[in-house]
Write a protein that holds these residues in place. Structure first.
Motif, short mmCIF file in Angstrom:
data_model
loop_
_atom_site.label_atom_id
_atom_site.label_comp_id
_atom_site.label_asym_id
_atom_site.label_seq_id
_atom_site.Cartn_x
_atom_site.Cartn_y
_atom_site.Cartn_z
N LEU A 144 104.56 -26.07 -22.67
CA LEU A 144 104.27 -27.47 -22.33
C LEU A 144 103.39 -27.53 -21.10
CD1 LEU A 144 104.52 -30.48 -22.63
CD2 LEU A 144 106.76 -30.40 -21.51
N ARG A 145 103.67 -26.70 -20.09
CA ARG A 145 102.82 -26.71 -18.90
C ARG A 145 101.40 -26.27 -19.24
NH1 ARG A 145 104.55 -23.03 -15.16
NH2 ARG A 145 106.26 -22.14 -16.39
N GLN A 146 101.26 -25.37 -20.19
CA GLN A 146 99.92 -24.99 -20.65
C GLN A 146 99.24 -26.14 -21.37
OE1 GLN A 146 101.24 -21.59 -22.92
NE2 GLN A 146 100.63 -20.13 -21.33
N GLN A 147 100.01 -26.90 -22.13
CA GLN A 147 99.45 -28.07 -22.81
C GLN A 147 99.04 -29.14 -21.80
OE1 GLN A 147 99.23 -27.88 -26.22
NE2 GLN A 147 97.95 -29.72 -26.16
N LEU A 148 99.84 -29.30 -20.75
CA LEU A 148 99.50 -30.27 -19.70
C LEU A 148 98.25 -29.85 -18.94
CD1 LEU A 148 103.07 -31.10 -18.34
CD2 LEU A 148 101.58 -32.58 -19.69
N GLN A 149 98.00 -28.56 -18.82
CA GLN A 149 96.76 -28.10 -18.21
C GLN A 149 95.56 -28.67 -18.96
OE1 GLN A 149 96.12 -23.87 -18.49
NE2 GLN A 149 94.53 -23.87 -16.91
N LEU A 150 95.62 -28.68 -20.28
CA LEU A 150 94.54 -29.23 -21.10
C LEU A 150 94.45 -30.74 -20.93
CD1 LEU A 150 95.15 -27.21 -24.40
CD2 LEU A 150 93.52 -26.70 -22.55
N LYS A 151 95.59 -31.39 -20.88
CA LYS A 151 95.62 -32.85 -20.74
C LYS A 151 95.02 -33.28 -19.39
CE LYS A 151 98.96 -36.69 -20.63
NZ LYS A 151 98.15 -37.61 -21.44
N LEU A 152 95.37 -32.57 -18.33
CA LEU A 152 94.85 -32.90 -17.01
C LEU A 152 93.35 -32.60 -16.92
CD1 LEU A 152 97.77 -31.64 -14.75
CD2 LEU A 152 97.15 -34.00 -15.27
N ALA A 155 94.37 -27.86 -13.03
CA ALA A 155 95.72 -27.43 -12.65
C ALA A 155 96.18 -26.33 -13.60
CB ALA A 155 96.70 -28.60 -12.70
N ALA A 156 96.39 -25.14 -13.08
CA ALA A 156 96.92 -24.05 -13.88
C ALA A 156 98.40 -24.32 -14.16
CB ALA A 156 96.76 -22.73 -13.14
N PRO A 157 98.96 -23.70 -15.20
CA PRO A 157 100.39 -23.90 -15.49
C PRO A 157 101.28 -23.61 -14.30
CG PRO A 157 99.32 -22.79 -17.32
CD PRO A 157 98.30 -22.87 -16.22
N GLU A 158 100.87 -22.65 -13.44
CA GLU A 158 101.67 -22.30 -12.26
C GLU A 158 101.67 -23.41 -11.21
OE1 GLU A 158 99.24 -20.41 -13.55
OE2 GLU A 158 100.57 -19.02 -14.64
N GLN A 159 100.77 -24.38 -11.37
CA GLN A 159 100.70 -25.51 -10.44
C GLN A 159 101.46 -26.72 -10.94
OE1 GLN A 159 96.09 -24.79 -10.03
NE2 GLN A 159 96.72 -26.23 -8.43
N ILE A 160 102.15 -26.59 -12.06
CA ILE A 160 102.85 -27.72 -12.68
C ILE A 160 104.35 -27.44 -12.68
CG2 ILE A 160 103.14 -29.05 -14.81
CD1 ILE A 160 100.20 -28.38 -15.46
N VAL A 161 105.12 -28.44 -12.26
CA VAL A 161 106.58 -28.36 -12.25
C VAL A 161 107.12 -29.49 -13.10
CG1 VAL A 161 108.66 -28.39 -10.83
CG2 VAL A 161 106.54 -27.40 -9.91
N MET A 162 107.92 -29.17 -14.11
CA MET A 162 108.52 -30.20 -14.95
C MET A 162 109.71 -30.83 -14.22
SD MET A 162 106.41 -29.89 -17.34
CE MET A 162 107.09 -31.34 -18.18
N THR A 163 109.88 -32.14 -14.43
CA THR A 163 110.94 -32.89 -13.76
C THR A 163 111.66 -33.80 -14.75
OG1 THR A 163 109.45 -34.70 -13.17
CG2 THR A 163 109.68 -32.90 -11.59
N THR A 164 112.78 -34.33 -14.31
CA THR A 164 113.50 -35.32 -15.11
C THR A 164 112.87 -36.68 -14.85
OG1 THR A 164 115.50 -34.00 -14.87
CG2 THR A 164 115.77 -36.25 -15.68
N GLY A 165 111.70 -36.88 -15.43
CA GLY A 165 110.97 -38.13 -15.24
C GLY A 165 110.27 -38.18 -13.90
N VAL A 166 109.45 -39.21 -13.72
CA VAL A 166 108.73 -39.40 -12.45
C VAL A 166 109.71 -39.74 -11.33
CG1 VAL A 166 107.11 -40.93 -11.27
CG2 VAL A 166 106.51 -39.98 -13.48
#
Length: 474
Positions: free
Chosen positions: A163-171, A178-189
């Motif tokens: 999912l973090r890899q997919q978000l890299q494409l979205k961003l 933003a590389a996947p290593e720069q993304i942290v998943m959370t329980t919502g905003v």
């Protein structure tokens, strides 16, 4: 207690257990079974209804879990006393108790009373029938077919990697690298904001927010002991002169801003304002937290200009937040933080210390929807539906004598001026079973206001219009 008639039919909808639960619950709600009444024994009930004892055991257990029955060891099952919270099958929204003021907690509490969506024009989410439950259900079914061991352990600290890899494409589509290593998943905003605030502030520090802004922040930041100062929001972003003036006085640690589809005005940041915000942050040394939760409701720059501050800064001084609760399902609670590599590690560690990891099941569902191309079509349909009602609702609002501050071509909110105290208006509406969102809750100072946020997707109930016509109409 005797069950004098059959509670189930073999050709009825639902399993035998579900039919028993519905029938018994209905009798309790209708006062046909009184508080304290003893239910038939499991054997007796099974014989009378011609079902297995295992079916009755499961039905009774479900009724206990729902609060309809209580189990007394050695004595059997008894009808439990229930608070009167249901009317015609729907939860009753509670009006403000005497002496209690409307505040953020009041609004959030009533939002979670689960009134019918069309009776909640003050809500911040789309009605269920505007979303695609089958899309989410298909994702869940797909996840259920995976190796069960994958569903039983903790997720990874930063979140599901695909999912973090997919978000890299979205961003990247927003020109944010933003590389996947720069993304942290959370329980919502909501959790994302809490993690960032705890990382950067101490009691007594100052956080800037837009004024008006998303109300939940005010309460959560108050718990941290920080001071919240509002920056006036204009049609194209914040009042940058006021931002610079207040920054010199308060020395804020953070400025939290909705750059696109601002809540509650549905306005978006211009390129000039985005540059000025970033410049002011650099001059006064504060971080910018860009909350882009309504990102996918924006149709693109060809229709309405919008600039992400993170695209200008590339995640050095700007921390970018996003999520899917507004467009997919609030119950998935999947959000994310995009930031520098070092900060991602720090925030991931902080997340582990507070909640360990986020739920990978929801993250896998979102990944499936994004990676298979369903999400883009889904949000396109949402935007089309919002566009189909926006002008008509805006005109009807204005015909009542209310003013719409900004007539934007996108978004789900109207920021309106009713000409009356919307705290009092909200209390009257709640007495009639409607939830409004008074303007006082959207400002850090919480002072009475004539303004009110309206969710255009939740204005289909004629009763809402009749109420507004009576209370604020010319």
């Amino acid at each position: 207690m005797q069950t004098s008639n059959t509670l189930i039919t073999r050709d009825s909808s639902g399993s035998l257990v579900e039919q028993i639960v519905r029938s018994v619950a209905s009798r309790i709600d209708d006062k046909l079974l009184r508080t304290g009444a003893r239910m038939p024994s499991i054997r007796q009930f099974a014989d009378e209804q011609e079902v297995s004892r295992f079916t009755v055991v499961e039905a009774y257990d479900r009724l206990v879990a729902k609060g309809y029955l209580e189990s007394r060891r050695g004595s059997g099952f008894f009808v439990r006393e229930r608070a009167s919270m249901m009317t015609n099958g729907n939860p009753v929204a509670q009006s403000t108790p005497p002496g209690q003021q409307l505040d953020v907690v009041w609004l959030v509490r009533n939002m979670f009373r689960q009134l019918p969506p069309q009776k909640m024009p003050g809500s911040g989410v789309l009605p269920h029938d505007w979303l695609d439950g089958e899309l989410v259900a298909n994702g869940l079914r797909s996840i259920s077919r995976l190796n069960q061991n994958l569903l039983l352990h903790y997720g990874t600290p930063q979140g599901f990697l695909p999912l973090r890899q997919q978000l890299q494409l979205k961003l990247a589509e927003l020109e944010i690298a933003a590389a996947p290593e720069q993304i942290v998943m959370t329980t919502g905003v909501t959790q994302a904001l809490d993690l960032v605030a705890r990382e950067f502030t101490q009691p007594g520090d100052t956080i800037f927010v837009d004024d008006p802004a998303w109300f939940l922040m005010f309460g959560s930041f108050a718990i941290l002991g920080v001071k919240v100062v509002g920056i006036p929001r204009l049609h194209d972003g914040p009042d940058v002169a006021k931002l610079a003036e207040l920054a010199a006085v308060h020395k804020p640690k953070l400025y939290i801003i909705n750059s696109v589809m601002h809540n509650p005005t549905s306005t978006s940041l211009s390129a000039a304002k985005a540059f000025q915000v970033l410049k002011t942050a650099e001059e006064h040394d504060f971080m910018v937290i860009e909350d882009d939760i309504y990102c996918d409701m924006h149709p693109g720059t060809a229709v309405q200009p919008a600039t992400r501050i993170a695209a200008l800064d590339q995640l050095h001084r700007v921390i970018y937040l996003g999520g899917f609760s507004k467009t997919l399902a609030a119950n998935l609670r999947v959000g994310f933080i995009a930031t520098s590599h070092d900060m991602a590690i720090r925030l991931s560690d902080r997340k582990m210390l507070s909640t360990l990891t986020t739920t990978e099941i929801g993250e896998r569902v979102v990944y499936k929807i994004l990676s298979e191309g369903h999400y883009r079509k889904h949000v396109d349909r949402i935007r089309v539906k919002l566009d189909s009602v926006r002008d008509n609702i805006t005109k009807r609002i204005e015909n009542l004598g209310m003013k719409v501050d900004y007539r934007t071509p996108a978004g789900m909110f109207l920021w309106t001026d009713t000409g009356c105290n919307t705290n009092a208006l909200t209390e009257k509406a709640m007495e009639q079973g409607f939830l409004l969102a008074p303007g006082s809750l959207f400002s850090p100072n919480q002072l009475p206001s004539t303004r009110m946020r309206i969710n255009i997707a939740a204005m289909s109930d004629p009763g809402v219009w009749e109420f507004l016509e009576k209370e604020v109409g010319n």
